[in-house]
Design a protein around this motif. Structure first.
Motif: not given
Length: 578
Positions: A246-253, A279-283, A289-293, A320-323
Motif C-alpha cells: 500500500r505504499y509508494g516509493l521515493s528513491v533519493m540520491n 500498467s500498475r506502477v509509474e515513475a 537526484d530523486r524519483t518517485d514511483v 532506481v530502475a531495479r527498485r
C-alpha cells in the motif's frame, strides 16, 4: 487424502557404497518442493534376520556401519504411480537428488531370542537439494577483481552442483566482487549471499529436480506444454488472493551538488506490467537526484524512502530502475490457486511446469477458466497403509495414504519467490597498500586514474591478503578540501570492502621520517618523494620554547629556514661526500 499404489525407488550413496531399497521398505515420506529447491524426509526399515542370504546381511551390516558415521550421504528418490489411468500418457516420475542433513536410527531387538539379536532397524533421514545443504555451510571470504558473478559462483560449485545462467547481471564483469563471509556477527552463508544478490537484482533461482540443475535467470519462461488437468484429479480448489503493498516509493540520491549538465536528464522509464497485463506502477522524476514511483494500490501519504549516496548519475538511475521493477513485481499480484488432489496427478506436476483447466469437466464460468498456471510449489505426504515391517519389505511398490497439494500461479504474474535468507553484513575492513606507477620504485609518488565509464577519479590499493588490486575513490578523505595530500605509494591504509565497492577509511602509519621525538612535543609535515628529495616543515619545543623549521633536501643540497627565540636562520649547504 487418498490411497495410491506407488512405485518407490530409494538409493543412498555413502563413501562410494550404493544401497538400494524398494518401495516396500519406505514407510513414511514427506516432501516440500519449491521453485528454488526442496526439503524432504522419509523412513525405511531394513531386516537383519538370519534367513537373509549372506551377501544381503553383509550389505545391510555395511549400511549400518556407514550410516552411523559422518560421511556425506547422497540420496536418489524416484516416485511414480503404479497404475496411471488408462488412455492417458503417464506422467513423468518425480525424481529427487539430494544430500542428508539429519538422520536417526531405531533398533528392534529380541531379548528373548538366543543371542538377543537386533533383527530390524528403522532408518530416518532428512535431506535437501544440494545447494541448500552445501552453500548454507559455506562462508568464504575471497576478493575477486575483473570477474563476473557467474565466474565467482562457478568457482565454488564443486562436483555436486550444476549451474546455468540466463541473467545479464550474472554475466557482467565487475571491478571487484568480495565474498566477505564467515566473520563473527555475520551469519550469512554463500547461499544467503546468492539469494540476497538475486533479490537486489530482481533475479530468480530455479531448481529442476528431474535433472538436479539450477538456473539463475532474469525473467520467467513463457507458457509451454501446459498439461490439461483432469477434474477427477482434484479434491478441492481454492482461489488465494494475496496481500499487496500500500505504499509508494521515493528513491533519493543524497549528494551535495549536481554536476554540470545533469539537471534535466531523463530518468528511468515509468510503468510496468502486472499480473493481469495492466500498467500498475509509474515513475515520476522530481529531479536528477530523486524519483518517485507510484502504484495503483498505494494509500495516499504512505511511502518507502530509500536514501543513497551515489556520485555517478548512471548508477543511481540503474538503482532506481531495479527498485521500480521490484515494486512492479509486488503490486497487485494475480490470485493464486491452492489445489488439493484426490489422486496422484495424471499429468506431470513439478514446480515450474504449466497447468491448464481447459479439459472437459471444468466450468467455463469458474475463476480459473481461460488461464494457464505455473506450479509454484508442491507438497507430498505419504504413509504406507501397511506400517508393519514384517510385511512387504521387498516389494517394489506399496500402498500409501497420501496428501498431495500444489500452489499455482497465474500466467503473467510477475511475483518471484525466493527462499528466506540472512542479508550479508558489509563493509569488512582489511589492510592494503596504495599503488602508484609514477616515478621510480621506492619513491612516495601518487597516481590517480579516470574511470572511462563514470569519469570519476580513482586510485588503486593492493589488498595483500588476496594479492588483488582494487579501485577506490580519489578524494580528500577526512582532510578539508584545501589540503591536497593524495595517497602515496605503499602507504598503509584501512580499506572498507563492500560486496562490489571499496573505499579508504583511514591511514594506519606515519610516513618515513615524519615522527618526531616525544620530548619535543612537535608536529611535522613531510612533502616530497623520498628522504633524499623532500621538504619538511616541523614545529617543536626546545627548553620549552617553540621552534619552526623548514628544510628542503635534494640529495646533498639542503636549504634551511629556522625561527627560534631571538634568532632567524637562513642556510644553504651542500653536504660533503663521506
Amino acid at each position: 487424502m487418498f490411497t495410491e499404489l506407488m512405485d518407490v525407488e530409494l538409493a543412498l550413496t555413502i563413501d562410494g557404497e550404493v544401497f538400494k531399497f524398494p518401495g516396500g521398505q519406505v514407510k513414511n515420506l514427506s516432501i516440500d518442493l519449491a521453485g528454488w529447491g526442496y526439503e524432504a524426509e522419509l523412513d525405511f526399515w531394513v531386516s537383519y534376520e538370519e534367513k537373509l542370504a549372506a551377501a544381503s546381511r553383509r550389505h545391510n551390516d555395511k549400511l549400518y556401519e556407514l550410516f552411523c558415521q559422518h560421511g556425506l550421504i547422497e540420496v536418489a528418490l524416484k516416485l511414480v504411480a503404479t497404475q496411471p489411468p488408462p488412455g492417458d500418457s503417464p506422467p513423468e516420475p518425480l525424481f529427487l537428488t539430494g544430500l542428508v542433513t539429519h538422520k536417526r536410527l531405531f533398533e528392534e531387538s529380541y531379548p528373548d531370542v538366543e543371542g538377543q539379536p537386533v533383527l530390524y532397524r528403522r532408518y530416518w533421514i532428512r535431506f535437501l537439494d544440494p545447494m541448500q545443504v552445501l552453500w548454507r555451510q559455506h562462508w568464504p571470504s575471497t576478493l575477486y577483481t575483473q570477474k563476473s558473478m557467474q565466474q565467482v559462483l562457478d568457482e565454488h560449485k564443486g562436483r555436486h552442483l550444476r549451474l546455468s545462467y540466463a541473467m545479464a547481471a550474472a554475466a557482467q564483469t565487475r571491478p571487484l566482487i568480495f565474498l566477505g563471509l564467515g566473520a563473527p556477527g555475520n551469519e550469512a552463508s554463500l547461499y544467503d549471499l546468492l539469494v540476497w544478490w538475486l533479490d537486489e537484482h530482481n533475479g530468480e533461482l530455479v531448481y529442476e529436480s528431474s535433472t538436479n540443475e539450477y538456473k539463475l535467470r532474469d525473467a520467467k519462461d513463457a507458457v509451454a506444454n501446459a498439461g490439461l488437468l483432469d477434474p477427477l484429479d482434484v479434491e478441492s480448489l481454492e482461489v488465494v488472493i494475496g496481500e499487496c503493498p500500500r505504499y509508494g516509493l521515493s528513491v533519493m540520491n543524497a549528494r551535495a551538488s549536481l554536476p554540470a549538465g545533469e539537471q534535466g536528464k531523463g530518468g528511468p522509464s515509468g510503468g510496468g506490467v502486472g499480473g493481469d497485463g495492466q500498467s500498475r506502477v509509474e515513475a515520476r522524476q522530481i529531479d536528477s537526484d530523486r524519483t518517485d514511483v507510484g502504484q495503483v494500490s498505494a494509500v495516499a501519504g504512505l511511502r518507502r524512502d530509500i536514501v543513497v549516496r551515489e556520485p555517478v548519475p548512471a548508477r543511481f538511475q540503474a538503482l532506481v530502475a531495479r527498485r521500480q521493477e521490484r515494486l512492479r513485481r509486488l503490486v497487485n499480484p494475480a490470485p493464486e490457486l491452492e489445489v488439493s488432489f484426490a489422486r496422484w496427478p495424471t499429468i506431470t506436476l513439478r514446480p515450474g511446469s504449466w497447468v491448464s483447466f481447459e479439459r472437459e469437466g471444468w466450468s467455463s464460468q469458474a475463476w480459473q477458466s481461460g488461464r494457464a498456471y505455473r506450479v509454484r510449489s508442491m507438497r507430498v505426504r505419504a504413509a504406507a497403509t501397511v506400517q508393519s515391517h514384517h510385511e512387504g519389505l521387498y516389494e517394489s511398490s506399496a500402498g500409501y495414504m497420501m496428501e498431495v497439494g500444489a500452489r499455482l500461479q497465474a500466467e503473467g504474474c510477475p511475483v518471484v519467490e525466493l527462499p528466506p535468507y540472512v542479508p550479508p553484513r558489509y563493509p569488512v575492513r582489511v589492510e592494503g597498500r596504495v599503488v602508484s606507477e609514477q616515478g621510480q620504485q621506492g619513491e612516495e609518488t601518487y597516481q590517480f586514474y579516470q574511470d572511462p565509464e563514470t569519469s570519476q577519479d580513482q586510485c588503486k590499493v593492493r589488498i595483500e591478503r588476496w594479492e588483488q588490486v582494487v579501485p577506490v575513490e580519489f578524494h580528500p578523505n577526512t582532510m578539508p578540501g584545501h589540503f591536497y595530500f593524495p595517497y602515496y605509494r605503499d602507504q598503509r591504509v584501512l580499506v572498507a570492502l563492500e560486496f562490489d565497492a571499496a573505499w579508504i577509511e583511514r591511514f594506519l602509519d606515519w610516513r618515513e621520517g615524519a615522527q618526531l621525538p616525544l620530548e619535543g612535543q612537535g608536529n611535522h609535515l613531510v612533502l616530497g618523494k623520498t628522504p633524499a628529495s623532500r621538504t619538511s616543515v616541523s614545529h617543536y619545543y626546545a627548553d620549552n620554547k617553540p621552534i619552526l623549521k623548514v628544510l628542503r633536501t635534494l640529495d646533498k643540497d639542503t636549504v634551511l629556514i629556522q625561527l627560534e627565540e631571538g634568532k632567524l636562520t637562513l642556510q644553504t649547504r651542500e653536504e660533503e661526500s663521506s
